[in-house]
Design a protein around this motif. Structure first.
Motif, short mmCIF file in Angstrom:
data_model
loop_
_atom_site.label_atom_id
_atom_site.label_comp_id
_atom_site.label_asym_id
_atom_site.label_seq_id
_atom_site.Cartn_x
_atom_site.Cartn_y
_atom_site.Cartn_z
N LEU A 176 0.82 -1.22 0.00
CA LEU A 176 0.00 0.00 0.00
C LEU A 176 0.85 1.26 0.00
O LEU A 176 0.54 2.23 -0.71
CB LEU A 176 -0.92 0.01 1.22
N VAL A 177 1.91 1.25 0.79
CA VAL A 177 2.76 2.45 0.88
C VAL A 177 3.70 2.58 -0.31
O VAL A 177 4.34 3.62 -0.48
CB VAL A 177 3.57 2.45 2.19
N ASN A 178 3.79 1.52 -1.12
CA ASN A 178 4.67 1.55 -2.29
C ASN A 178 3.91 2.09 -3.51
O ASN A 178 3.78 1.42 -4.54
CB ASN A 178 5.21 0.14 -2.58
N ASP A 179 3.39 3.30 -3.38
CA ASP A 179 2.74 4.00 -4.48
C ASP A 179 1.61 3.18 -5.10
O ASP A 179 1.51 2.99 -6.32
CB ASP A 179 3.77 4.34 -5.57
N SER A 180 0.70 2.70 -4.24
CA SER A 180 -0.42 1.89 -4.73
C SER A 180 -1.61 2.74 -5.18
O SER A 180 -2.56 2.21 -5.75
CB SER A 180 -0.90 0.94 -3.62
N TYR A 182 -3.92 4.13 -3.43
CA TYR A 182 -5.17 3.72 -2.78
C TYR A 182 -6.07 4.90 -2.43
O TYR A 182 -7.27 4.74 -2.23
CB TYR A 182 -4.87 2.92 -1.52
N GLY A 183 -5.52 6.11 -2.38
CA GLY A 183 -6.32 7.28 -2.05
C GLY A 183 -7.10 7.85 -3.21
O GLY A 183 -7.80 8.85 -3.05
N LYS A 184 -7.01 7.20 -4.35
CA LYS A 184 -7.66 7.71 -5.55
C LYS A 184 -9.18 7.61 -5.47
O LYS A 184 -9.90 8.46 -5.99
CB LYS A 184 -7.14 6.94 -6.77
N TYR A 185 -9.69 6.57 -4.82
CA TYR A 185 -11.14 6.36 -4.72
C TYR A 185 -11.51 6.09 -3.27
O TYR A 185 -10.72 5.54 -2.49
CB TYR A 185 -11.58 5.17 -5.58
N VAL A 186 -12.73 6.47 -2.93
CA VAL A 186 -13.25 6.18 -1.59
C VAL A 186 -13.35 4.68 -1.38
O VAL A 186 -13.12 4.17 -0.28
CB VAL A 186 -14.62 6.85 -1.39
N ALA A 187 -13.68 3.95 -2.43
CA ALA A 187 -13.83 2.50 -2.33
C ALA A 187 -12.52 1.83 -1.93
O ALA A 187 -12.50 0.92 -1.09
CB ALA A 187 -14.33 1.93 -3.66
N THR A 188 -11.41 2.26 -2.54
CA THR A 188 -10.12 1.66 -2.17
C THR A 188 -9.68 2.11 -0.78
O THR A 188 -8.99 1.36 -0.08
CB THR A 188 -9.04 2.02 -3.21
N GLN A 189 -10.09 3.30 -0.36
CA GLN A 189 -9.82 3.73 1.01
C GLN A 189 -10.58 2.85 2.00
O GLN A 189 -10.09 2.57 3.10
CB GLN A 189 -10.21 5.20 1.18
N TRP A 190 -11.78 2.43 1.62
CA TRP A 190 -12.53 1.50 2.45
C TRP A 190 -11.77 0.19 2.62
O TRP A 190 -11.71 -0.37 3.72
CB TRP A 190 -13.90 1.22 1.83
N CYS A 191 -11.16 -0.28 1.55
CA CYS A 191 -10.37 -1.51 1.62
C CYS A 191 -9.21 -1.35 2.60
O CYS A 191 -8.92 -2.27 3.38
CB CYS A 191 -9.85 -1.89 0.24
N VAL A 192 -8.55 -0.19 2.56
CA VAL A 192 -7.45 0.06 3.49
C VAL A 192 -7.96 0.06 4.93
O VAL A 192 -7.31 -0.46 5.84
CB VAL A 192 -6.77 1.41 3.17
N TRP A 268 0.63 -0.38 -10.49
CA TRP A 268 -0.14 -1.55 -10.89
C TRP A 268 0.41 -2.82 -10.22
O TRP A 268 -0.36 -3.69 -9.82
CB TRP A 268 -0.07 -1.71 -12.41
N ASP A 269 1.74 -2.89 -10.10
CA ASP A 269 2.34 -4.05 -9.43
C ASP A 269 1.91 -4.13 -7.97
O ASP A 269 1.58 -5.21 -7.46
CB ASP A 269 3.87 -3.97 -9.52
N SER A 270 1.94 -2.98 -7.30
CA SER A 270 1.51 -2.95 -5.90
C SER A 270 0.05 -3.33 -5.76
O SER A 270 -0.34 -4.06 -4.84
CB SER A 270 1.76 -1.56 -5.31
N GLN A 271 -0.77 -2.85 -6.68
CA GLN A 271 -2.20 -3.17 -6.64
C GLN A 271 -2.43 -4.66 -6.84
O GLN A 271 -3.32 -5.26 -6.21
CB GLN A 271 -2.93 -2.36 -7.71
N LEU A 272 -1.63 -5.28 -7.72
CA LEU A 272 -1.75 -6.72 -7.94
C LEU A 272 -1.35 -7.51 -6.70
O LEU A 272 -2.04 -8.48 -6.32
CB LEU A 272 -0.89 -7.14 -9.13
#
Length: 301
Positions: A176-180, A182-192, A268-272
């Motif tokens: 997550l901290v490796n430039d993922s 995650y703050g781009k969408y509220v939905a991904t923030q929910w996942c965090v 993209w790698d971090s997201q995967l």
């Protein structure tokens, strides 16, 4: 002088199968980081992590052997069985991670440019790192709860899974901290938020078990753990659906790795990685929920 009853030293701490496994852990751990420090060498965050794993595990193993050999563990405000079972599982996970990372980044077939002597030291260190993992895995195997046995919670399958869940969550946080992004969408923030909430509660469960304070709680600990595990399954199920959609659907992200993405610095790698380990942790929580129906919690062992 009158005897207080019983021997002062516990020879079983070093002669029992578990004791022998711990002596091997101490030997292999010391050998590994000595080889690396002497000639093998390490650099960057990966090498530092490996050295931390080997020295940390060595220090705690020495502490455990010393406490059991001298009976000093009876003076500690810890549930010793829970503590040793939790550490053995954590050390197994950490040691296998280091055993994979070190040869991957530092071992090579040829001698150029590091020289044949350094190469040989790195290969030897990698071999002993693998043996260290086997030694810790052996302790987990020997001390795990047997069917029908009343034992410490952390020695049960459910307790051991708690350590694995927390470890997998740490991998997710690292991605997550490796430039993922995650703050781009509220939905991904929910996942965090899901990852963080489940990680914190898992650590709390482990902490209460290791310190032996579960009997002091005003609510039934075992029932609360089962309810939390069920909630974690639901939360991770939501993250397992939401994260891939908002990262790999063409409407929100990219279904394929961008061609111009730099290796090691690609969101993209971090997201995967996060997506993969989200499913891993979901499976772990499902298994945990299944096993937690059949265990008996013991806090004082």
């Amino acid at each position: 002088m009158e005897s207080t009853g019983g021997p002062y030293l516990n020879t079983a701490a070093v002669t029992s199968p578990v004791g022998i496994a711990r002596l091997l852990q101490m030997t292999f751990g010391c050998t590994t980081f000595s080889l690396v420090a002497h000639q093998g060498g390490f650099s960057a965050a990966y090498g530092t992590f490996c050295m931390f794993v080997w020295t940390f595990c060595f220090a705690i193993t020495v502490f455990i052997i010393a406490c059991e050999f001298t009976h000093l563990h009876s003076c500690l405000s810890l549930s010793w069985g829970n503590f040793t079972a939790a550490f053995a599982m954590l050390a197994t996970l950490m040691s296998i991670t280091a055993a994979v990372i070190y040869p991957l980044y530092f071992v090579q077939v040829g001698c150029y440019p590091i020289g044949c002597e350094v190469r040989d030291f790195r290969i030897a260190a990698s071999v002993f790192a693998g043996l260290l993992f086997v030694a810790y895995a052996t302790e987990v195997f020997l001390t795990r709860a047997k069917p029908g046995q009343v034992t410490s919670y952390m020695a049960t399958i459910s307790g051991l899974l708690k350590i694995v869940q927390a470890f997998v969550a740490c991998i997710i946080f690292g991605a997550l901290v490796n430039d993922s992004q995650y703050g781009k969408y509220v939905a991904t923030q929910w996942c965090v938020a899901v990852y963080s909430f489940c990680f914190v509660l898992t650590v709390v469960v482990v902490a209460f078990s290791v310190t032996g304070k579960t009997a002091l709680l005003w609510f039934p600990f075992e029932r609360s753990v089962v309810i939390y595990t069920f909630g974690a399954v639901l939360l991770y199920t939501s993250a397992a659906v939401i994260w891939p959609v908002f990262c790999f659907d063409s409407k929100y992200g990219s279904p394929r790795r961008p061609g111009l993405c730099a290796k090691g610095k690609c969101p993209w790698d971090s997201q995967l990685v996060i997506a993969i380990f989200t499913y891993v942790n979901l499976l772990l929580y499902v298994l945990d929920l299944a096993y937690s129906q059949r265990i008996r919690f013991v806090s004082h062992l």
